[in-house]
Motif scaffolding. Structure first.
Motif, mmCIF file in Angstrom:
data_model
loop_
_atom_site.group_PDB
_atom_site.id
_atom_site.type_symbol
_atom_site.label_atom_id
_atom_site.label_comp_id
_atom_site.label_asym_id
_atom_site.label_seq_id
_atom_site.Cartn_x
_atom_site.Cartn_y
_atom_site.Cartn_z
ATOM 1 N N GLU A 62 -0.217 53.823 56.015
ATOM 2 C CA GLU A 62 -1.371 54.067 55.144
ATOM 3 C C GLU A 62 -2.306 52.857 55.166
ATOM 4 O O GLU A 62 -1.855 51.708 55.110
ATOM 5 N N GLY A 63 -3.598 53.126 55.271
ATOM 6 C CA GLY A 63 -4.596 52.057 55.282
ATOM 7 C C GLY A 63 -4.651 51.279 56.579
ATOM 8 O O GLY A 63 -5.162 50.157 56.592
ATOM 9 N N ALA A 64 -4.127 51.827 57.669
ATOM 10 C CA ALA A 64 -4.120 51.099 58.940
ATOM 11 C C ALA A 64 -5.537 50.984 59.498
ATOM 12 O O ALA A 64 -6.411 51.818 59.247
ATOM 13 N N GLN A 65 -5.743 49.909 60.293
ATOM 14 C CA GLN A 65 -7.027 49.699 60.943
ATOM 15 C C GLN A 65 -7.072 50.523 62.231
ATOM 16 O O GLN A 65 -6.179 50.403 63.077
ATOM 17 N N VAL A 66 -8.074 51.349 62.385
ATOM 18 C CA VAL A 66 -8.212 52.194 63.569
ATOM 19 C C VAL A 66 -9.624 52.039 64.126
ATOM 20 O O VAL A 66 -10.529 51.534 63.459
ATOM 21 N N LYS A 67 -9.773 52.478 65.361
ATOM 22 C CA LYS A 67 -11.078 52.487 66.016
ATOM 23 C C LYS A 67 -11.345 53.890 66.529
ATOM 24 O O LYS A 67 -10.462 54.533 67.102
ATOM 25 N N TRP A 68 -12.585 54.351 66.320
ATOM 26 C CA TRP A 68 -13.030 55.638 66.869
ATOM 27 C C TRP A 68 -13.891 55.348 68.091
ATOM 28 O O TRP A 68 -14.754 54.472 68.048
ATOM 29 N N LEU A 69 -13.651 56.080 69.162
ATOM 30 C CA LEU A 69 -14.397 55.892 70.396
ATOM 31 C C LEU A 69 -14.898 57.236 70.892
ATOM 32 O O LEU A 69 -14.229 58.270 70.720
ATOM 33 N N ALA A 128 -21.249 66.240 72.623
ATOM 34 C CA ALA A 128 -20.117 66.721 73.420
ATOM 35 C C ALA A 128 -19.506 65.569 74.205
ATOM 36 O O ALA A 128 -20.198 64.666 74.659
ATOM 37 N N GLY A 129 -18.209 65.583 74.337
ATOM 38 C CA GLY A 129 -17.506 64.536 75.084
ATOM 39 C C GLY A 129 -16.081 64.387 74.597
ATOM 40 O O GLY A 129 -15.535 65.233 73.873
ATOM 41 N N HIS A 130 -15.449 63.289 75.008
ATOM 42 C CA HIS A 130 -14.061 63.000 74.637
ATOM 43 C C HIS A 130 -14.065 61.954 73.525
ATOM 44 O O HIS A 130 -14.643 60.876 73.680
ATOM 45 N N TYR A 131 -13.429 62.273 72.418
ATOM 46 C CA TYR A 131 -13.317 61.376 71.277
ATOM 47 C C TYR A 131 -11.875 60.885 71.190
ATOM 48 O O TYR A 131 -10.925 61.641 71.440
ATOM 49 N N ALA A 132 -11.740 59.616 70.844
ATOM 50 C CA ALA A 132 -10.406 59.012 70.786
ATOM 51 C C ALA A 132 -10.293 58.189 69.518
ATOM 52 O O ALA A 132 -11.256 57.573 69.056
ATOM 53 N N LEU A 133 -9.091 58.187 68.942
ATOM 54 C CA LEU A 133 -8.739 57.301 67.840
ATOM 55 C C LEU A 133 -7.695 56.334 68.366
ATOM 56 O O LEU A 133 -6.645 56.754 68.852
ATOM 57 N N ARG A 134 -8.001 55.054 68.296
ATOM 58 C CA ARG A 134 -7.126 54.032 68.880
ATOM 59 C C ARG A 134 -6.504 53.191 67.769
ATOM 60 O O ARG A 134 -7.190 52.739 66.846
ATOM 61 N N THR A 135 -5.206 52.999 67.840
ATOM 62 C CA THR A 135 -4.458 52.139 66.929
ATOM 63 C C THR A 135 -3.749 51.073 67.738
ATOM 64 O O THR A 135 -3.830 51.050 68.973
ATOM 65 N N SER A 136 -3.027 50.212 67.041
ATOM 66 C CA SER A 136 -2.286 49.167 67.744
ATOM 67 C C SER A 136 -1.094 49.720 68.498
ATOM 68 O O SER A 136 -0.511 49.019 69.322
ATOM 69 N N GLY A 137 -0.708 50.975 68.240
ATOM 70 C CA GLY A 137 0.444 51.551 68.916
ATOM 71 C C GLY A 137 0.108 52.700 69.839
ATOM 72 O O GLY A 137 1.015 53.358 70.348
ATOM 73 N N GLY A 138 -1.142 52.990 70.090
ATOM 74 C CA GLY A 138 -1.493 54.074 71.008
ATOM 75 C C GLY A 138 -2.848 54.653 70.653
ATOM 76 O O GLY A 138 -3.616 54.098 69.853
ATOM 77 N N GLN A 139 -3.141 55.818 71.241
ATOM 78 C CA GLN A 139 -4.402 56.471 70.946
ATOM 79 C C GLN A 139 -4.235 57.975 71.082
ATOM 80 O O GLN A 139 -3.342 58.460 71.782
ATOM 81 N N GLN A 178 -2.805 58.270 54.985
ATOM 82 C CA GLN A 178 -2.478 58.120 56.396
ATOM 83 C C GLN A 178 -3.396 58.935 57.298
ATOM 84 O O GLN A 178 -3.270 58.851 58.513
ATOM 85 N N LYS A 179 -4.299 59.708 56.715
ATOM 86 C CA LYS A 179 -5.193 60.552 57.505
ATOM 87 C C LYS A 179 -6.536 59.848 57.689
ATOM 88 O O LYS A 179 -7.056 59.230 56.765
ATOM 89 N N HIS A 180 -7.067 59.981 58.883
ATOM 90 C CA HIS A 180 -8.373 59.417 59.210
ATOM 91 C C HIS A 180 -9.259 60.550 59.735
ATOM 92 O O HIS A 180 -8.815 61.364 60.572
ATOM 93 N N HIS A 181 -10.489 60.564 59.244
ATOM 94 C CA HIS A 181 -11.421 61.645 59.588
ATOM 95 C C HIS A 181 -12.674 61.058 60.225
ATOM 96 O O HIS A 181 -13.178 60.011 59.787
ATOM 97 N N LEU A 182 -13.172 61.753 61.230
ATOM 98 C CA LEU A 182 -14.484 61.492 61.819
ATOM 99 C C LEU A 182 -15.312 62.756 61.635
ATOM 100 O O LEU A 182 -14.914 63.830 62.116
#
Length: 1314
Positions: free
Chosen positions: A473-480, A515-526, A501-505
């Motif tokens: 919960e509250g983890a730092q994530v990146k949207w790409l 249109a395109g590919h969207y990714a959510l990246r964390t320290s343990g994967g994406q 624990q949920k993140h929304h874009l």
């Protein structure tokens, strides 16, 4: 590269190499040490190997052998050999005997030893003191078909874990494939979780990158020099491109330096120049070299018991305990020649070993704890009763629920529970004025993705919301988006939301650019998902149909579209229809209705529904059915009044689920009886009764009538209602079973009438069967399906195809226009992801239920063609080929290669060179016809099949070519080759020539003879090997190549050198004063090399301890000075050359006495000094103005000798006995304190200093300010100062007397006023 002077000295002259051995065969590994008698240990997986039936250990001089008998799969793994502080690792790989090549694997020749000239060591990395060599490079497995490929990642080679000793160097390498990249990738190196190493670049850390245009691979390196214990820990390498991201974690282990028992103490103090040359640095630059004594200063407790240091490691203990006058003797005994460097290092050691007075045991330099765990920081105090303070980043820590202080005896413990990232800080323990520090690193576990993103397909203008759930919960994530990070500045377009624990874009109104590919990246994967945005398109699920209604009936037009937000307009004959009490328009969800009550003939027209914003028009016609009523007399026979009565049925179409109402007008007198029947038929649905004008033969044999079902229910789903002039048949929610021919019969006593009505119920089609997948490619596949078993009574207009990821629940539509065919090629899929497909059938009524999902499948494409196919060698029956792996392998990996050949121009089929696939990127094709011109091609294979082939550009003639012999003499062999006595000689000379040349070696024109010199030849090189060189091996060697009548020659000059003999005939030429002149002759044997000079030493006959006087002295005579008078000395001289000093020295036979001349010491006489001084004020008093009621001080400074007597006066009166005045004197500073002064205390103050030498005084005026109540009649402040001196004294005395007696003087009145 490692720094000069820090490269560890290996104990091995020849190292074992990794080998592949067939199962059942023995494996032999050889190692040679630099000197004989060195203890060697063999290990497997960190455990020592002892001689047994499985393992054979042999040692002969410097040669050591390990034999593994009857090799099996269990023997495969990592092995190591240890000698002293050197450790070499190597691998044993066991292959199946059936797959093994018939060529035996020979033991490595001396030419393969790392010491061979011109060859870089390629064996396993050498480890110093149980850890890898500091200059080793940490890298992944070598490239090749056998190397594992990352199906999605960017790394070709990932950095691997590494080990290094303190003070050593190490390089971590990462290779990134750049063939498919338009721009160079961005690589970042991190230590721990967030520490970016790009900001730490400096003396100990460098970052390098390069690009190989041939292989199209980027090389990124992290180079660490002079490693420290704090460098150990976890590291991470991140690489990112426009649309991809990959990361890799690796660890660095830093070992303590080896003990001094395994290090040459003298070599430790030898300086090296910055250029790495072998010459000695001059005295003016003696500090330019690097001295590192860390390996000699480690405590013995840090060493493992297996690497015990010999007794000579106590040299530092001897130096620390010895007085400085003994340093020269101790250094000479232990061979230390760099005295200045030794003293500098010893001084640093003594300073570092200063013991703490407050702590017996301090905090460790650093601690590491995982997030959420508990950590204990403990110190041990010298004084158990001392008070302790704990600081965090300089701020004192207060006891709380998370911080617990414990005190047990002399131990003090700080316990931190439930560690968070806020606890990652520097901590200090303070005891009195001393403190010890540490640093706490909180390791955060990687944030994992528990629920990935879902692919989405939306229309332009719709709202898009991506949702992803992570493990914390509250983890730092990146949207790409397409590999580019979406920043907070783009909030006008994108909105980011966190909900536990949920993140929304969120994208409020999607456009085609989104249109395109969207990714959510964390320290343990994406997590990756695709967004497809389509132009807004309206689908008609149910169109409006023509209606036929009677007078006063209700007409309902209904249509259903795909978008429930679409509004529309109803038109009548092209004009907008205005609703009123009789005409109603409704819009509920996706359904639009037009209802007309009490239909009249004027309502018969064309009706249309036009959706707003779409070029679409839905039309239908309303038919008005007139009821013809003929006048009949009484006793009229019954009649059914329909427009089209007769034997040919009127077909009434109704959509399944809708209401069916058949309104049949009737007439007759008396009122007829109405009978409704449903005919159950087989074959063509035709009216059950014959038409009046039809012949008896019509329809014969076309159908069989089995039964008629009487319909008489007045309630329920199917019911019949009859009135005087009409009969109504109603079906609520029409179903498939309601379809058929309905017979309406009316009877009365006069007669009867009958009409057949055909009702057809149409519905959506049945769900098709599960589709089948074929022709799966890299990002596409072909989908096949069968038509539905039942089309719903309407022809199938087309199909809709959907797909989803295997672990997802969201189906994504692939087409908006209906597919007319029963197959479709689906594209734009992600390689390596598992998908499922399903299909819908669509007719005029609507869309069927979805078909069952297809079998899961993964888009995988075959690899591309191999690259750089080349012919390496050709003989009369063989051709050697080599190539490089394909540029694109894909998610299917690489299973191997197939090689084929055929004759040029023969049109014959391609023949496989080997059955099955091979893993190597080279092959020797055998048994080819001599002289034939052959073409070769190579394919790469994976689970998706074979890729396109690469073919040789030209045909290859199978015939060995004649090539002139040529010796390729390395550059270092063109000069004189110098070796020491006892060293191995290994001269490798590559050559060319075909057929294989004949090699001949000679020395001084004579053939080589003797077992000490061995020659080893291969098809590409020749080796001259001497195991232990001696002086007799010096000379000129000649090697000659011969192919038929062609030849080539080369000469090599070998010079074997040794230590020189001692100088000759040393004698004392003269002795005078403190000096002695020596003479000697050069040595008889110079060791076959130039002399570098002589070393002259002296020894006192009392101690017989030798000290160096001169080093590298070139002449054969010298003067030794600064000798001690009265002592006798011996002198000796060593000779030096390239190898070193002579084993023996030339020593004087008789001692030389330094006579002691008579000298009388006279005591000097000194004149007595007088320090008496009259008093003088260095800082006088200054005038002051103070406020009444507040303490005041007057200060001045005086000097004098002897110490003067101090007296204070006010207006001429001595203040020594007045209790209101206090006088202080400290270090010549004089202070008079006046307690709560009143205006009476104002006046002239004098300070007088008196001693035997004289007298001095200084004065100042003090003004006491204070307001007087009116009418008191006091004297204004300072008025007394204008009286004559006697009058002023008398007035002051009077006022003071009144004050002491309790009178009403000015002072008393002032106090009363306050």
């Amino acid at each position: 590269m490692p720094e000069p002077g820090k490269k560890p000295v290996s104990a091995f002259s020849k190292k074992p190499r990794s080998a592949e051995v067939a199962a059942g065969s023995p494996a032999v590994f050889e190692a040679e040490t630099e000197r004989a008698g060195l203890k060697v240990r063999w290990q497997r997986a960190g455990s020592d190997i002892s001689a047994s039936d499985k393992y054979g250990l042999a040692a002969e001089g410097t040669r050591h052998t390990l034999t593994v008998r009857d090799v099996g799969p269990a023997d495969q793994g990592s092995y190591a050999v240890i000698a002293g502080s050197s450790k070499v690792k190597f691998d044993l790989k066991v292959i199946d005997a059936a797959k093994a090549e018939p060529v035996a694997v020979p033991a490595p020749t001396p030419a393969e030893a790392p010491g061979a000239p011109g060859e870089a060591p390629t064996s396993a990395p050498e480890v110093e003191g149980g850890s890898p060599s500091p200059e080793g490079t940490s890298s992944a497995a070598p490239e090749g078909p056998g190397a594992p490929d990352d199906p999605i990642g960017l790394f070709v080679m990932r950095p691997q874990d590494g080990e290094v000793t303190v003070g050593g160097s190490i390089t971590f390498s990462a290779r990134v494939a750049g063939a498919s990249l338009l721009k160079p990738p961005v690589v970042k190196w991190f230590k721990g979780k967030w520490v970016d190493l790009s900001s730490k670049v400096g003396q100990h850390l460098q970052l390098h990158d390069s690009y190989d245009r041939t292989s199209k691979v980027y090389l990124f390196e992290l180079h660490i020099t002079d490693a420290q214990a704090t460098f150990a820990g976890g590291y991470r390498c991140e690489v990112s491109t426009k649309d991809k991201f990959d990361s890799c974690n690796f660890n660095l282990t830093v070992h303590e330096a080896i003990g001094s028992g395994d290090v040459d103490l003298r070599s430790t103090f030898r300086r090296t120049s910055l250029a790495g040359g072998g010459r000695r640095i001059s005295d003016s630059h003696e500090d330019a070299g690097t001295l590192d004594f860390s390996s000699l200063l480690r405590k013995s407790s840090l060493r493992t018991p297996r690497l015990e240091a010999p007794a000579e490691e106590d040299v530092w203990e001897i130096l620390r305990q010895a007085p400085p006058s003994e340093y020269e003797r101790i250094a000479f005994q232990h061979g230390v020649t760099d005295l200045r460097g030794m003293l500098k290092r010893l001084k640093g050691i003594k300073r570092d070993e200063k013991k703490s007075t407050a702590f017996q045991k301090k905090l460790q330099p650093a601690y590491q704890v995982s997030k959420g765990h508990k950590i204990r920081l403990m110190v041990e105090l010298a004084d158990p009763d001392a008070e302790v303070k704990w600081l965090k980043n300089g701020q004192e820590i207060q006891m709380s629920g998370r911080y617990i202080f414990e005190s047990i005896g002399a131990k003090r413990t700080l316990t931190i529970s439930q560690c968070s990232l806020a606890d990652d800080a520097a901590y200090q323990c303070v005891v009195g004025g001393e403190k010890c520090s540490t640093e706490l690193f909180v390791k955060e576990p990687p944030v994992l993705i528990t629920r990935p993103l879902e692919d989405q397909l939306v229309m332009v203008g719709q709202r898009v919301e991506f949702e992803c759930e992570v493990s914390e919960e509250g983890a730092q994530v990146k949207w790409l988006k397409d590999g580019v990070e979406l920043t907070r500045e783009e909030t006008f377009k994108y909105r980011f939301k966190k909900d536990g624990q949920k993140h929304h874009l969120i994208i409020n109104e999607a456009t085609l650019e989104d249109a395109g590919h969207y990714a959510l990246r964390t320290s343990g994967g994406q997590a990756l998902a695709e967004l497809i945005v389509q132009e807004k398109k309206l689908e008609v699920y149910q169109s409006i149909a023509d209606l036929t209604v009677g007078s006063k009936d209700q007409a309902v037009f209904k249509c259903e579209v795909s978008d429930e937000n679409v509004r529309g307009v109803w038109l009548k004959n092209g004009k907008e229809l205005v609703p009123d009490n009789r005409i109603k328009v409704s819009h509920i969800g996706r359904v639009h209705k037009l209802t007309i009550d009490d239909v009249t003939p004027a309502d018969e027209a064309d009706y249309s529904f036009v959706p707003e914003g779409f070029a679409c028009n839905l039309s239908a016609k309303l038919h008005f059915m007139e009821v013809k009523i003929d006048f009949v007399p009484r006793q009229e026979p019954p009649k059914i009044h329909l427009d089209c009565p007769g034997r040919v049925p009127d077909t009434i179409v109704v959509v399944a689920g809708n209401k069916l109402r058949l309104d049949v007008p009737i007439s007759g007198d008396p009122a007829p009886t109405v009978i409704w029947q449903k005919t159950i038929t087989k074959g063509k649905k035709v009216p059950a009764g014959p038409a009046p004008d039809a012949s008896e033969e019509s329809g014969a044999g076309d159908e069989w009538v089995f039964d008629k079902k009487l319909l008489c229910e007045t309630e329920g789903r199917v019911r019949v209602e009859t009135t005087k002039d009409r009969s109504i048949f109603t079906v609520e929610g029409a179903e498939q079973e309601d379809e058929g021919v309905y017979v309406v019969t009316v009877k009365n006593p006069v007669g009867e009438d009958q009409v057949n009505l055909t009702v057809k119920v149409i519905d959506v089609p049945d769900a098709p069967a599960a589709p089948e997948i074929s022709k799966v490619g890299e990002d596409s596949c072909t989908v096949h399906w069968e038509p539905p078993a039942y089309d719903g009574g309407q022809p199938v207009l087309g199909y809709i195809l959907e797909r989803k990821k295997k672990k997802s629940y969201r189906w994504m539509r692939l087409n908006f226009d209906l597919l007319r065919e029963l197959r479709h090629e689906a594209k734009r899929m992600i390689e390596g992801v598992i998908y499922e497909m399903r299909v819908y059938a669509v007719n005029a009524v609507g869309m069927s239920r979805p078909s069952p999902a297809s079998q899961p499948f993964m888009p995988i494409g075959p690899p591309s063609e191999p690259t750089h196919l080349a012919v390496e060698d050709v003989s009369d029956t063989t051709v050697s080929l080599k190539w490089r792996p394909p540029e694109r392998v894909g998610a299917g990996g690489l299973d191997g290669y197939s090689v084929e050949y055929c004759r040029e121009g023969s049109g014959s089929a391609w023949v496989s060179a080997l059955p099955g696939l091979i893993d190597r990127t080279s092959l020797l094709v055998k048994d080819l016809p001599t002289g034939a011109r052959m073409l070769f091609r190579v394919r790469a294979h994976n689970m998706a099949g074979s890729g396109p082939p690469i073919t040789t550009k030209e045909a290859v003639t199978v015939q060995e070519l004649l090539q002139r012999p040529r010796l390729q003499l390395p550059r270092h062999l063109r000069q004189t080759i110098q070796k020491k006595v006892g060293e191995p000689v290994n001269l490798l000379i590559p050559f060319q020539g075909k057929p294989r040349p004949q090699v001949t070696w000679t020395k001084e024109g004579r053939p080589l003879a003797g077992e000490e010199v061995s020659i080893r030849n291969s098809p590409t090189d020749t080796i001259l090997f001497i195991r232990a060189a001696c002086r007799a091996h010096s000379g000129t060697y000649q090697v000659m190549l011969r192919v038929e009548d062609m030849e080539d020659k080369a000469q090599l000059v070998l010079q074997v050198v040794d230590k020189p003999s001692p100088p000759q005939d040393i004698q004392v030429a003269e002795a005078w004063g403190f000096n002695v002149a020596l003479e000697w002759k050069p040595p008889q044997d110079d060791g076959n090399t130039e002399l570098w000079g002589y070393t002259v030493q002296k020894a006192d006959t009392k101690t017989m301890e030798w000290f160096t006087v001169l080093e590298h002295y070139r002449r054969t005579h010298c003067v030794v000075s600064e000798l001690i008078i009265g002592n006798s000395y011996y002198f000796r001289v060593f000779s030096h050359n390239t190898v070193g000093p002579s084993d023996r020295a030339a020593t004087t036979k008789e001692p030389v006495l330094i006579p002691r001349p008579g000298i009388k010491y006279e005591t000097p006489k000194y004149k007595a000094l007088d320090f008496s001084e009259a008093p003088s004020f260095t800082r006088p008093l200054v005038n002051r103005s103070v406020i009444a009621g507040y303490n005041a001080t007057l200060c001045c400074a005086v000097r004098g000798s002897p110490k003067p007597k101090i007296s204070w006066f006010k207006n001429g009166l001595d203040l020594g006995k007045d209790a209101r005045f206090r006088m202080f004197s400290k270090q010549g500073v004089l202070t008079l304190e006046i307690r709560k002064p009143c205006p009476f205390d104002g006046g002239v103050y004098v300070c007088r200093a008196t001693n035997l030498e004289g007298e001095a005084q200084c004065e100042c005026r003090l003004e006491v300010r204070g307001e007087e109540p009116p009418g008191q009649g006091r004297v204004p402040p300072g008025t007394l100062g204008f009286y004559p001196a006697a009058l002023a004294q008398a007035a002051a005395l009077a006022e003071r007397t009144l004050a002491l007696a309790g009178g009403t003087g000015p002072c008393t009145r002032a106090r009363a006023a306050r």
